[in-house]
Write an enzyme that holds these catalytic residues in place. Structure first.
Site, short mmCIF file in Angstrom:
data_model
loop_
_atom_site.label_atom_id
_atom_site.label_comp_id
_atom_site.label_asym_id
_atom_site.label_seq_id
_atom_site.Cartn_x
_atom_site.Cartn_y
_atom_site.Cartn_z
N VAL A 22 4.27 11.25 -9.53
CA VAL A 22 3.61 12.54 -9.36
C VAL A 22 4.18 13.57 -10.33
O VAL A 22 3.44 14.29 -11.00
CB VAL A 22 3.76 13.04 -7.91
CG1 VAL A 22 3.26 14.48 -7.79
CG2 VAL A 22 2.98 12.15 -6.98
N ASN A 76 -4.53 12.69 3.85
CA ASN A 76 -4.08 11.29 3.76
C ASN A 76 -4.30 10.54 5.07
O ASN A 76 -4.73 9.39 5.06
CB ASN A 76 -2.61 11.23 3.34
CG ASN A 76 -2.47 11.24 1.83
OD1 ASN A 76 -3.45 11.45 1.11
ND2 ASN A 76 -1.27 11.01 1.34
N PHE A 124 -13.92 4.92 0.26
CA PHE A 124 -12.87 4.49 1.19
C PHE A 124 -13.45 3.71 2.37
O PHE A 124 -12.95 3.79 3.49
CB PHE A 124 -12.01 5.69 1.65
CG PHE A 124 -10.97 6.04 0.62
CD1 PHE A 124 -11.37 6.42 -0.65
CD2 PHE A 124 -9.62 5.95 0.88
CE1 PHE A 124 -10.44 6.71 -1.62
CE2 PHE A 124 -8.68 6.26 -0.10
CZ PHE A 124 -9.10 6.64 -1.35
N LEU A 125 -14.46 2.93 2.08
CA LEU A 125 -15.05 2.02 3.08
C LEU A 125 -14.98 0.58 2.59
O LEU A 125 -15.80 -0.25 2.95
CB LEU A 125 -16.51 2.41 3.36
CG LEU A 125 -16.73 3.63 4.25
CD1 LEU A 125 -18.22 3.94 4.38
CD2 LEU A 125 -16.11 3.44 5.64
N GLY A 162 -10.07 -4.54 3.36
CA GLY A 162 -9.10 -5.29 2.57
C GLY A 162 -7.94 -5.75 3.43
O GLY A 162 -8.09 -5.90 4.65
N GLY A 168 -1.59 0.26 1.58
CA GLY A 168 -0.17 0.28 1.21
C GLY A 168 0.07 1.50 0.34
O GLY A 168 -0.63 2.51 0.47
N CYS A 227 2.22 6.47 -0.20
CA CYS A 227 1.77 7.65 0.54
C CYS A 227 1.21 7.37 1.92
O CYS A 227 1.76 7.84 2.91
CB CYS A 227 0.78 8.41 -0.32
SG CYS A 227 1.58 9.08 -1.79
N ARG A 280 5.10 -0.46 -3.68
CA ARG A 280 5.64 0.11 -2.44
C ARG A 280 4.67 -0.13 -1.29
O ARG A 280 3.50 0.20 -1.35
CB ARG A 280 5.92 1.61 -2.63
CG ARG A 280 7.13 1.87 -3.50
CD ARG A 280 7.40 3.35 -3.72
NE ARG A 280 6.50 3.94 -4.69
CZ ARG A 280 6.64 5.19 -5.16
NH1 ARG A 280 7.63 5.95 -4.74
NH2 ARG A 280 5.79 5.68 -6.04
C1 UDX Z 1 7.01 11.54 -4.72
C2 UDX Z 1 7.15 11.57 -3.21
O1 UDX Z 1 7.86 10.39 -2.82
C3 UDX Z 1 5.81 11.55 -2.53
O2 UDX Z 1 5.96 11.85 -1.15
C4 UDX Z 1 4.93 12.59 -3.09
O3 UDX Z 1 3.64 12.48 -2.52
C5 UDX Z 1 4.87 12.50 -4.59
O4 UDX Z 1 6.22 12.58 -5.16
P1 UDX Z 1 6.70 9.67 -6.43
O5 UDX Z 1 6.44 10.53 -7.59
O6 UDX Z 1 6.05 8.34 -6.36
O7 UDX Z 1 6.35 10.35 -5.05
O8 UDX Z 1 8.29 9.51 -6.32
P2 UDX Z 1 9.18 8.58 -7.26
O9 UDX Z 1 8.31 7.70 -8.07
O10 UDX Z 1 10.20 8.05 -6.35
O11 UDX Z 1 9.82 9.63 -8.29
C6 UDX Z 1 10.72 10.58 -7.84
C7 UDX Z 1 11.57 10.95 -9.08
O12 UDX Z 1 12.48 12.01 -8.72
C8 UDX Z 1 12.42 9.78 -9.59
O13 UDX Z 1 12.21 9.65 -10.98
C9 UDX Z 1 13.86 10.21 -9.29
O14 UDX Z 1 14.78 9.76 -10.27
C10 UDX Z 1 13.73 11.73 -9.30
N1 UDX Z 1 14.76 12.42 -8.54
C11 UDX Z 1 15.05 12.02 -7.27
C12 UDX Z 1 15.40 13.52 -9.12
O15 UDX Z 1 15.12 13.86 -10.26
N2 UDX Z 1 16.33 14.19 -8.40
C13 UDX Z 1 16.67 13.81 -7.14
O16 UDX Z 1 17.54 14.46 -6.54
C14 UDX Z 1 16.01 12.70 -6.55
C1 UDX Z 2 -3.50 8.20 -1.79
C2 UDX Z 2 -4.55 9.29 -1.68
O1 UDX Z 2 -5.83 8.76 -2.02
C3 UDX Z 2 -4.21 10.45 -2.62
O2 UDX Z 2 -5.15 11.49 -2.46
C4 UDX Z 2 -2.81 10.94 -2.27
O3 UDX Z 2 -2.44 11.99 -3.13
C5 UDX Z 2 -1.81 9.82 -2.38
O4 UDX Z 2 -2.18 8.74 -1.52
P1 UDX Z 2 -2.93 6.22 -3.39
O5 UDX Z 2 -2.02 5.82 -2.28
O6 UDX Z 2 -2.39 6.28 -4.78
O7 UDX Z 2 -3.56 7.69 -3.08
O8 UDX Z 2 -4.15 5.18 -3.46
P2 UDX Z 2 -5.56 5.06 -2.72
O9 UDX Z 2 -6.56 4.78 -3.75
O10 UDX Z 2 -5.78 6.17 -1.79
O11 UDX Z 2 -5.34 3.70 -1.85
C6 UDX Z 2 -4.40 3.73 -0.81
C7 UDX Z 2 -4.44 2.37 -0.12
O12 UDX Z 2 -5.68 2.22 0.58
C8 UDX Z 2 -4.35 1.18 -1.08
O13 UDX Z 2 -3.55 0.17 -0.50
C9 UDX Z 2 -5.79 0.73 -1.21
O14 UDX Z 2 -5.90 -0.65 -1.52
C10 UDX Z 2 -6.31 1.01 0.18
N1 UDX Z 2 -7.76 1.23 0.21
C11 UDX Z 2 -8.31 2.30 -0.42
C12 UDX Z 2 -8.55 0.33 0.92
O15 UDX Z 2 -8.05 -0.65 1.48
N2 UDX Z 2 -9.89 0.53 0.97
C13 UDX Z 2 -10.48 1.60 0.34
O16 UDX Z 2 -11.71 1.73 0.41
C14 UDX Z 2 -9.66 2.51 -0.39
#
Ligand code: UDX
Ligand code: UDX
Length: 478
Positions: free
Chosen positions: A43, A243, A284-285, A288, A292, A295, A363
């Site tokens: 993110v 979510n 989102f219908l 599967g 996972g 989030c 994850r």
């Molecule tokens: C994160 C959150 O986990 C999620 O809840 C949110 O929706 C989006 O931001 P993500 O970006 O996937 O998701 O996290 P991650 O891929 O684990 O990256 C976090 C980064 O922060 C890592 O690069 C880590 O090294 C860094 N970090 C962590 C710092 O720079 N400082 C810290 O103290 C801890």
């Molecule tokens: C989700 C939210 O969509 C996003 O808005 C939020 O910021 C972060 O979490 P993400 O987890 O990256 O995004 O992927 P997404 O495309 O939402 O899929 C989430 C899970 O649902 C995946 O495991 C995907 O395979 C599953 N999924 C999604 C289904 O099984 N069926 C669907 O129709 C859509």
């Protein structure tokens, strides 16, 4: 009367356009804001690159020095389509830079986005230790008015908690403002989701902070993107509600798919017809193996945890989570009857390890529980994924990682398609069949046409379309 109404509307529209142009012009005179992004994960890095794309000056900081070295050398630590290009463009235009020096990154910032990990802890609550560490460091280095933005998904009430941490560290309330600006980025389409969002959500009690956030997102406001301005706790709630609703929608169609398998209905036709109702829509219908990712599993649990803190039960989300745990067992449940309920000493090829297509993220991937269950039953695994094998090796070091689909299925007794990669949709089923020891397949994503699987002599099952797996076929199509 109608003419007057239309003239009025047209005048109003022109007026709004003029105001917008004036606003845009006046804001363009201001120097670009200095934005610091703390955390360069899925993110943080997307947020930094896209805010730079909007014309802001962005400094991304991470505690992981190697990540920063890689980023400075143009190496992107994650797989996200288009991220390498947008990062390179903005590095070249000198709007995007990287550092591991958090203190200086705080000092030079007007706005600080917290985008560090908020992983799920044992009891379902979000682990805020990283957020707390960043908040304390910010308090130590505040040298001017700062807008402090939570971009990571943080539990409802976290904004107030961060504010208290900073106040408790001797910073006056007028030296900073707290903003909740949740992200709605899907991995695999995060750039597009950031550049073309359905809405921007800004939660704050500070008018000055709201003005600054509007300036940061000026590019999107000029495209008439909806801007929802509210208080911090409502913005935090919007993220969880979004979510949790999407996760619930997925569990709903998964459970209907399981019923379809018993009744002989075709879930693909059902979902299509359901989606034609504008109130439901088609997104989102897709049934599967369960949802996972970093989030949905974490955010649904965190929402339940928060609701329990307030003595409120959210039965719908609890049911969605329970349904999801059951759904993760479906791929193996579908495979066993095709192999006389015995996979001991058999080789099962797993196509797809990422929690969904177009990401390298594993994850909470359903592939993990599927593989662990097969190993528990005595099978050995040959796995292939176009992007996620490096990530999965830390999670599952003891399975065989293959270099291609063909490599994975060669001499395997069966194959399960776990992720909807385009590569798997297009695979040559005659070739796959010729490489398999036995032409047994489970399509956990309904990406393969049952009639073609029949044509190539497969014994197979899928999710919610079992009626099309057994011969003779009933004549149905979407
Ligand atoms: C994160 C959150 O986990 C999620 O809840 C949110 O929706 C989006 O931001 P993500 O970006 O996937 O998701 O996290 P991650 O891929 O684990 O990256 C976090 C980064 O922060 C890592 O690069 C880590 O090294 C860094 N970090 C962590 C710092 O720079 N400082 C810290 O103290 C801890
Ligand atoms: C989700 C939210 O969509 C996003 O808005 C939020 O910021 C972060 O979490 P993400 O987890 O990256 O995004 O992927 P997404 O495309 O939402 O899929 C989430 C899970 O649902 C995946 O495991 C995907 O395979 C599953 N999924 C999604 C289904 O099984 N069926 C669907 O129709 C859509």
């Amino acid at each position: 009367m109608k003419l007057i109404k239309n003239t009025f509307t047209a005048t109003l529209y022109i007026g709004m356009l003029l105001i917008q142009t004036m606003q845009a012009t006046s804001k363009q005179d201001n120097k670009p804001l200095n934005v610091t992004i703390v955390g360069t994960g899925y993110v943080g890095l997307v947020t930094g690159a896209c805010l730079a794309e909007f014309g802001n000056t962005v400094l991304c900081v991470d505690i992981n020095t190697q990540k920063i070295i890689d980023l400075k050398n143009g190496v992107i630590p994650i797989y996200e389509p288009g991220l390498d290009t947008i990062v390179a463009q903005n590095v070249q235009s000198k709007r995007l830079t990287f550092t591991d020096d958090l203190a200086s990154a705080i000092k030079q910032a007007d706005v600080i986005f917290i985008a560090v990990g908020t992983p799920m802890s044992e009891n379902g609550a979000a682990d805020l230790s990283y957020v707390e560490a960043v908040a304390r460091t910010i308090a130590k280095h505040i040298n001017s008015f700062k807008v402090i933005v939570t971009k990571s998904t943080v539990p409802i009430g976290t904004g107030a908690w961060i504010k208290q941490i900073i106040l408790d560290n001797g910073i006056k309330a007028d030296q900073f403002a707290i903003v909740s600006n949740p992200e709605f980025l899907r991995e695999g389409s995060a750039i597009n989701d950031f550049l073309f969002p359905d809405r921007i959500v800004i939660g704050t009690s500070s008018a000055a902070a709201d003005t600054i956030m509007r300036s940061i997102y000026e590019h999107l406001l000029n495209q008439d993107v909806a801007y929802v301005s509210t208080n911090v706790v409502t913005a935090e709630s919007i993220k969880y509600a979004s979510n949790a609703f999407l996760a619930t929608k997925i569990s709903f169609i998964n459970e209907l798919a399981n019923l379809c398998d018993e009744t002989g209905a075709d879930v693909q036709v059902l979902a299509h017809a359901l989606g034609l109702d504008k109130r439901i829509n088609k997104h989102f219908l897709n049934p599967g193996p369960g949802f996972g990712g970093s989030c949905f599993p974490k955010d649904t649990q965190a929402l339940l945890y928060t609701s329990q803190q307030y003595g409120i039960d959210i039965h719908t989300v609890l049911a969605a989570l329970k349904a999801n745990e059951i759904q993760k067992e479906i791929p193996v449940k579908k495979l066993l009857p095709l192999m006389e309920n015995n996979v001991k000493d058999k080789i099962v090829a797993i196509l797809g390890l990422a929690f969904k297509a177009n990401t390298d993220d594993v994850r909470y991937s359903p592939a993990i529980s599927t593989i662990n269950k097969l190993i528990e039953y005595g099978a050995s695994i040959r796995a292939y994924d176009p992007q996620a094998m490096k990530s999965m090796k830390t999670e599952l070091p003891n399975i065989t990682y293959c270099t291609s689909i063909a490599d994975a299925v060669t001499n395997a007794d069966a194959v399960i398609v776990m992720t909807e990669w385009d590569e798997f949709k297009a695979m040559d089923l005659e070739l796959i069949g010729s490489l398999l020891k036995t032409r047994i397949l489970v399509d956990a994503r309904n990406i393969l046409d049952p009639s073609i699987l029949h044509k190539h002599g497969f014994i197979f099952d899928n999710i919610g379309r079992s009626c099309l797996c057994k011969l003779p076929l009933r004549n149905m199509s979407v």
